[in-house]
Scaffold this motif. Structure first.
Motif, PDB file in Angstrom:
ATOM      1  N   UNK A 305      -1.309  19.500  57.188  1.00  0.00           N
ATOM      2  CA  UNK A 305      -0.474  20.465  56.472  1.00  0.00           C
ATOM      3  C   UNK A 305       0.915  19.884  56.204  1.00  0.00           C
ATOM      4  N   UNK A 306       1.485  19.206  57.203  1.00  0.00           N
ATOM      5  CA  UNK A 306       2.812  18.607  57.007  1.00  0.00           C
ATOM      6  C   UNK A 306       2.746  17.463  56.011  1.00  0.00           C
ATOM      7  N   UNK A 307       1.702  16.649  56.101  1.00  0.00           N
ATOM      8  CA  UNK A 307       1.537  15.559  55.132  1.00  0.00           C
ATOM      9  C   UNK A 307       1.387  16.110  53.726  1.00  0.00           C
ATOM     10  N   UNK A 308       0.577  17.162  53.591  1.00  0.00           N
ATOM     11  CA  UNK A 308       0.401  17.776  52.283  1.00  0.00           C
ATOM     12  C   UNK A 308       1.706  18.286  51.717  1.00  0.00           C
ATOM     13  N   UNK A 309       2.542  18.885  52.560  1.00  0.00           N
ATOM     14  CA  UNK A 309       3.825  19.394  52.087  1.00  0.00           C
ATOM     15  C   UNK A 309       4.755  18.264  51.654  1.00  0.00           C
ATOM     16  N   UNK A 310       4.709  17.135  52.368  1.00  0.00           N
ATOM     17  CA  UNK A 310       5.497  15.972  51.947  1.00  0.00           C
ATOM     18  C   UNK A 310       5.095  15.532  50.541  1.00  0.00           C
TER      19      UNK A 310
END
Length: 480
Positions: A305-310
């Protein structure tokens, strides 16, 4: 009024194809560690999940355009959408890497047959003037939005817990969209008569497909298997098939038959240089996502999820820069693209500085990825115009198809080469430090490839402002 409503409704139906096709590139990029775990795959298996989709697309794109003329756009669009939906379901329920990768290849074939029908429908429904410009703008915006949405969903869905493993949802999400579009297309898309039967270049498709698979597959699989003889043999066979393909296309052209590839294009120096730009730029394009996802999620423990947001931040940077660059390119020409390449190189160097140990300042990554996206947005939207600007109008359609085929092939090649460098440096039991070291080496290689992009942009003849290339629309581009 009803006619106007029907036009825009048809545009929505048509645009669903580019939405699904582009989303399926980016939604997979973010989720590859989860896919690898879910199918008990190897590093090369997950490289193939990306590369085989692109190879299926690249090998059948031109044929997809011809199929619409031969069988009728409506029929081909519906059949291709059904193929895409069915193969998406197979991907979602796959139990082995082999099942998933075969389905991914045919998913790419479905995309290759869908997209050209949509482009042709737009040309017919919106014959010219402001309406066509608006329609093409909407179509392009859908593609750009799909890349951002794909990155967001690719981060969120694998974290979902339910009856199915979360990663399977990134493929199964295509089903409701496709199953809604198919009956709407059957009922609402205007029927068309089959064009004159000019025939398919069956041998050309077989030779090109065989050459691409023989070149890309062993590049990805060979490293993991310690380069057995069959991998070397496949590479040699790929080169031979490529030579045979070019000879086959020349013979068909000389006999007045319609070849898959118009070899006259390679008689233009500017086109050859433009294809070198395309090759090196798109080798970086998706390999960037592959190595960043692996180092962030597997190496440093980021959630998907954090990677996707980046990557969403990067996508926003891309969209903003693309809107600005499309206004600047007509004024300053290739200098805008050169500036974009410089931004990409500098921000990749910043990636290396920030991702330099197990303790990462995560907040710094957001502006860096945003800035990298602005570099991409300064280059990609006008790359087609730069590569084809000196091509005669009668060859513009063939040149656009060749550009798209070359683009997808280059992305697959980048996954094989840059991904291979990254995974080779990891070794059998990598820790966080090993992931970072491998990431640095692969990223420096990408910086070198971008330097080659800048060099070939400099070699392109002339530096005059570029005119619009709307007449040679690229069917699909990976949008950031």
């Amino acid at each position: 009024m009803n006619l106007q409503i029907s036009k825009w409704l048809l545009l929505a139906i048509i645009s669903s194809s580019v939405f699904l096709s582009v989303m399926d590139i980016f939604i997979v990029n973010v989720a590859i560690p989860h896919i690898k775990t879910g199918i008990h795959g190897t590093d090369s298996d997950i490289q193939l999940v990306i590369a085989l989709y692109l190879l299926g697309y690249a090998a059948f794109l031109v044929t997809g355009g011809r199929a619409g003329d031969y069988f009728g756009k409506k029929k081909v669009f519906v059949v291709a959408m059904l193929l895409f939906v069915v193969t998406s379901a197979v991907c979602g329920f796959a139990q082995t890497p082999w099942e998933l990768n075969v389905a991914r290849f045919f998913q790419g074939v479905g995309a290759a047959w869908m997209i050209p029908q949509g482009i042709t429908y737009i040309q017919e429904l919106f014959p010219g003037g402001p309406e066509r410009v608006r329609a093409l703008g909407i179509y392009g915006s859908v593609a750009g939005s799909a890349s951002v949405i794909g990155q967001f969903l690719g981060g969120i869905l694998p974290e979902t817990h339910g009856l199915l493993e979360g990663w399977r949802l990134i493929f199964l999400i295509n089903l409701p969209i496709g199953l809604l579009v198919v009956p709407m297309a059957l009922l609402l898309l205007p029927a068309d008569r089959r064009g004159q039967r000019t025939g398919f270049d069956h041998s050309g498709v077989m030779l090109l497909t065989g050459a691409l698979v023989c070149l890309i597959y062993p590049l990805i699989r060979g490293r993991e298997l310690n380069w057995p003889l069959w991998c070397v043999a496949m590479l040699v066979a790929g080169g031979i098939l490529l030579v045979l393909f070019i000879g086959d296309q020349k013979r068909k052209r000389s006999k007045g038959r319609l070849p898959l590839l118009d070899v006259r294009l390679f008689g233009f120096r500017g086109f050859n240089i433009g294809m070198a730009v395309v090759l090196f730029y798109f080798m970086v394009q998706d390999s960037y996502f592959l190595i960043n996802v692996m180092v962030l999620e597997t190496g440093l423990g980021f959630s998907s999820a954090e990677t996707g947001m980046l990557f969403v931040f990067q996508g926003v940077g891309y969209v903003i820069a693309s809107l600005v660059s499309l206004r600047l390119v007509p004024l300053f020409g290739k200098k805008v693209l050169q500036a974009g390449v410089a931004i990409m190189v500098v921000t990749l160097a910043l990636h290396i500085v920030v991702l330099n140990g197990p303790e990462v300042d995560r907040q710094l990554l957001y502006p860096i990825l945003f800035a990298y996206g602005t570099g991409c947005g300064s280059v990609l939207p006008s790359l087609l115009a730069v590569a084809l600007k000196n091509i005669p109008i009668e060859l513009a359609g063939a040149a656009s198809g060749t550009f798209s085929t070359f683009q997808q092939t280059a992305i697959a090649l980048g996954i094989g080469v840059i991904g291979g460098i990254f995974f080779s440096c990891l070794g059998p039991l990598p820790d966080a430090a090993t992931y970072i070291s491998a990431y640095h080496i692969a990223t420096v290689t990408n910086m070198a490839l971008l330097a080659l992009v800048g060099f070939f942009l400099w070699l392109l003849p002339g530096d005059e402002p570029l005119k619009s290339s709307a007449g040679a629309a690229c069917p699909i581009q990976s949008s950031n």
